[in-house]
Write an enzyme that holds these catalytic residues in place. Structure first.
Site, PDB file in Angstrom:
ATOM      1  N   TYR A  99      40.426  34.489  43.348  1.00 52.03           N
ATOM      2  CA  TYR A  99      42.454  34.240  43.507  1.00 52.03           C
ATOM      3  C   TYR A  99      42.947  33.929  44.832  1.00 52.03           C
ATOM      4  O   TYR A  99      42.300  34.212  44.948  1.00 52.03           O
ATOM      5  CB  TYR A  99      42.863  34.732  42.963  1.00 52.03           C
ATOM      6  CG  TYR A  99      44.188  34.637  41.366  1.00 52.03           C
ATOM      7  CD1 TYR A  99      44.097  34.308  40.652  1.00 52.03           C
ATOM      8  CD2 TYR A  99      42.298  35.903  40.611  1.00 52.03           C
ATOM      9  CE1 TYR A  99      44.581  33.775  39.425  1.00 52.03           C
ATOM     10  CE2 TYR A  99      42.695  35.791  39.054  1.00 52.03           C
ATOM     11  CZ  TYR A  99      43.990  34.871  38.039  1.00 52.03           C
ATOM     12  OH  TYR A  99      44.174  35.026  37.156  1.00 52.03           O
ATOM     13  N   TYR A 138      35.768  36.617  35.271  1.00 54.95           N
ATOM     14  CA  TYR A 138      35.695  37.841  36.825  1.00 54.95           C
ATOM     15  C   TYR A 138      35.391  38.862  36.035  1.00 54.95           C
ATOM     16  O   TYR A 138      36.114  39.425  34.926  1.00 54.95           O
ATOM     17  CB  TYR A 138      36.625  37.576  37.355  1.00 54.95           C
ATOM     18  CG  TYR A 138      37.942  37.304  37.384  1.00 54.95           C
ATOM     19  CD1 TYR A 138      38.128  38.510  37.010  1.00 54.95           C
ATOM     20  CD2 TYR A 138      38.832  36.257  37.091  1.00 54.95           C
ATOM     21  CE1 TYR A 138      39.988  39.185  36.884  1.00 54.95           C
ATOM     22  CE2 TYR A 138      40.133  36.095  36.778  1.00 54.95           C
ATOM     23  CZ  TYR A 138      40.114  37.993  36.477  1.00 54.95           C
ATOM     24  OH  TYR A 138      41.478  37.978  36.096  1.00 54.95           O
ATOM     25  N   ARG A 148      37.130  39.484  32.307  1.00 56.74           N
ATOM     26  CA  ARG A 148      38.323  38.819  31.493  1.00 56.74           C
ATOM     27  C   ARG A 148      37.937  37.443  31.638  1.00 56.74           C
ATOM     28  O   ARG A 148      37.257  36.603  31.943  1.00 56.74           O
ATOM     29  CB  ARG A 148      39.190  39.100  33.197  1.00 56.74           C
ATOM     30  CG  ARG A 148      40.074  40.535  33.465  1.00 56.74           C
ATOM     31  CD  ARG A 148      41.405  39.681  32.312  1.00 56.74           C
ATOM     32  NE  ARG A 148      41.918  39.005  31.184  1.00 56.74           N
ATOM     33  CZ  ARG A 148      42.785  38.320  31.401  1.00 56.74           C
ATOM     34  NH1 ARG A 148      44.123  37.834  32.115  1.00 56.74           N
ATOM     35  NH2 ARG A 148      43.460  38.252  29.865  1.00 56.74           N
ATOM     36  N   HIS A 151      40.758  31.807  31.775  1.00 54.93           N
ATOM     37  CA  HIS A 151      42.413  32.083  31.572  1.00 54.93           C
ATOM     38  C   HIS A 151      43.281  31.639  32.674  1.00 54.93           C
ATOM     39  O   HIS A 151      42.992  31.601  34.173  1.00 54.93           O
ATOM     40  CB  HIS A 151      43.073  32.880  31.112  1.00 54.93           C
ATOM     41  CG  HIS A 151      43.506  34.155  32.602  1.00 54.93           C
ATOM     42  ND1 HIS A 151      41.885  34.838  33.046  1.00 54.93           N
ATOM     43  CD2 HIS A 151      44.312  34.843  33.377  1.00 54.93           C
ATOM     44  CE1 HIS A 151      42.340  35.349  33.964  1.00 54.93           C
ATOM     45  NE2 HIS A 151      43.441  35.669  34.143  1.00 54.93           N
ATOM     46  N   HIS A 153      47.336  31.522  34.042  1.00 50.95           N
ATOM     47  CA  HIS A 153      49.038  31.298  33.872  1.00 50.95           C
ATOM     48  C   HIS A 153      50.078  30.959  34.219  1.00 50.95           C
ATOM     49  O   HIS A 153      49.667  30.188  34.703  1.00 50.95           O
ATOM     50  CB  HIS A 153      49.293  33.108  35.204  1.00 50.95           C
ATOM     51  CG  HIS A 153      47.876  34.207  35.098  1.00 50.95           C
ATOM     52  ND1 HIS A 153      47.827  35.730  34.183  1.00 50.95           N
ATOM     53  CD2 HIS A 153      46.897  34.503  35.982  1.00 50.95           C
ATOM     54  CE1 HIS A 153      47.264  36.308  34.314  1.00 50.95           C
ATOM     55  NE2 HIS A 153      46.531  35.519  35.760  1.00 50.95           N
TER      56      HIS A 153
END
Lengths: 222, 199
Positions: A99, A138, A148, A151, A153
């Site tokens: 991110y 990740y 994870r 995905h 958000h």
């Protein structure tokens, strides 16, 4: 029989969930004051004209690394009413799973052409559309090797409709071990985007993801 | 509680906001409700207050990265909703919805003292989104306010009602009344949280 509120589940292998999930049963909102718990978000939000396309940091700039995808869907309440002119805030990791957030200290590779955040509004029929890069999975718990899954958000604000959720991808190996997916049980299937033809759009893959806002936050008008 | 219609669509599951809710989505107009926007003339009516406190996890550590949302009446006790639009008691410079992300877990929110809605004590609905949870919701009250002893939410909290009370902590040089309210997400001093779904 005394009515009791839910006891929230704690996500397995999720340390933060263990630290932050209330242990007491939730209290049931007393009859007659339910509306007082439902914020009405003022429609003062705005979105830039290019924020729907997360595959570039600005028009004319190079495409970000990875697989460009289109995500479309309709935002509805439980009764099927479209939620129009609602804000959808979008954020996802880049193709490497990183991110562009000052608190992401994973050290994974950044992409100078990927910002990873955008905002779109639903139209009069509740429809939305955005492009982004298919996010990388990740390693969230290196100590136990738990990943994870990929995905995106999504945060929805539209009048009394309020939802923060994630769109997952079908047939991903890490879906089954995700703590939040485990808590959702069979209902996890609702949070997986449905692949479809790109229909000539300048992307590599396309997904439908219809969103239904349930519970008291969708019901103000109904 | 929710009575679902038999033909209701299945709701999309709530999911955690995770730790990386974009700081870039912050809106200064939602972090200080005493004015309509920091750069615009337009003050909310009422007593200015500063609500500050901490969001704590079950170990008493600060819950970093939490996204807080606030919802309250105006000084005259009116919620600004589609149902009250046009009501002469609406304050044109106050909508009652606030949002801020706290990096550390400590927060400070500027607003006005909510008025009492009919049958209610003054309160602020607080929603917490964060990593590890989906959404938890409570209502915060003012320790020194009229109506606390008959408020249905405080009554529903029973012996834990004191955990919903913000403590008055004096007045700033600018005349803002300061209130302190910690939100304890889990643990021995857990804040009562509210929901409308039965188990």
């Amino acid at each position: 029989m005394t009515k009791q509120g839910r006891i929230l589940g704690i996500g397995p292998t999720d340390n933060t969930s263990d630290q932050r999930t209330p242990r007491q049963p939730l209290r049931l909102i007393p009859e007659g004051v339910r509306d007082s718990f439902v914020p009405v978000v003022p429609a003062t939000y705005r979105t830039g004209p290019h924020e729907w396309d997360l595959t570039r940091t600005a028009p004319g700039r190079p495409r970000a690394q990875g697989t460009a995808i289109e995500v479309t869907g309709t935002l509805r309440s439980e009764s099927g009413r479209p939620v129009s002119h609602a804000l959808i805030e979008i954020w996802n990791a880049n193709t490497h799973g990183r991110y562009r957030h000052v608190e992401d200290h994973s050290g994974l590779q950044l992409d100078e052409n990927f910002y990873g955040m955008g905002r779109v509004l639903t139209d009069a029929a509740g429809r939305y559309r955005f492009w982004t890069i298919s996010p990388g999975a990740y390693l969230a718990r290196p100590d136990i090797g738990r990943w994870r899954p990929k995905h995106i958000h999504l945060s929805v604000s539209g009048g009394s409709a309020r939802l923060i959720t994630q769109m997952y991808f079908p047939d991903e190996p890490n879906n089954a071990s995700d703590p939040m997916a485990i808590l959702m049980g069979d209902a996890f299937a609702r949070n997986i985007g449905t692949p479809r033809d790109v229909n000539g759009a300048d992307v590599d893959e396309a997904y439908d993801f219809d969103i239904v806002v349930g519970g008291r936050n969708a019901t103000y008008f109904e | 509680m929710t009575t679902r219609q038999p033909n209701a669509l299945p709701a999309t599951n709530e999911d955690t906001s995770g730790p990386y809710f974009p700081i870039a989505f912050a809106d200064p107009a939602l972090e200080d409700l005493t004015c309509v926007h920091p750069g615009v003339v337009g003050e909310a009516s009422g007593t200015r207050i500063i609500l500050r406190g901490r969001v704590l996890d079950r170990h008493g550590d600060l819950a970093n990265g939490a996204l807080l949302e606030f919802w309250q009446t105006n000084a005259k006790g009116i919620y600004r909703t589609p149902a009250t639009e046009g009501d002469p008691a609406i304050d044109p410079w106050f909508h009652g919805y606030g949002r801020q992300r706290t990096a550390t877990g400590a927060y400070e929110f500027r607003t006005i003292m909510p008025g009492a809605a009919p049958g209610r004590a003054p309160n602020i609905t607080i929603t917490v989104f964060s990593d590890g949870i989906n959404r938890i919701v409570t209502q915060m009250f003012f320790a020194d306010a009229d109506g606390n002893d008959t408020d249905p939410v405080l009554k529903a909290a029973g012996a834990d009602a004191p955990r919903l009370l913000a403590r008055h902590d004096g007045r700033t040089a600018k005349g803002e009344e300061v209130y302190v309210f910690d939100i304890v997400m889990a643990g021995p001093d857990e804040t009562p949280f509210f929901d409308d779904l039965e188990s």
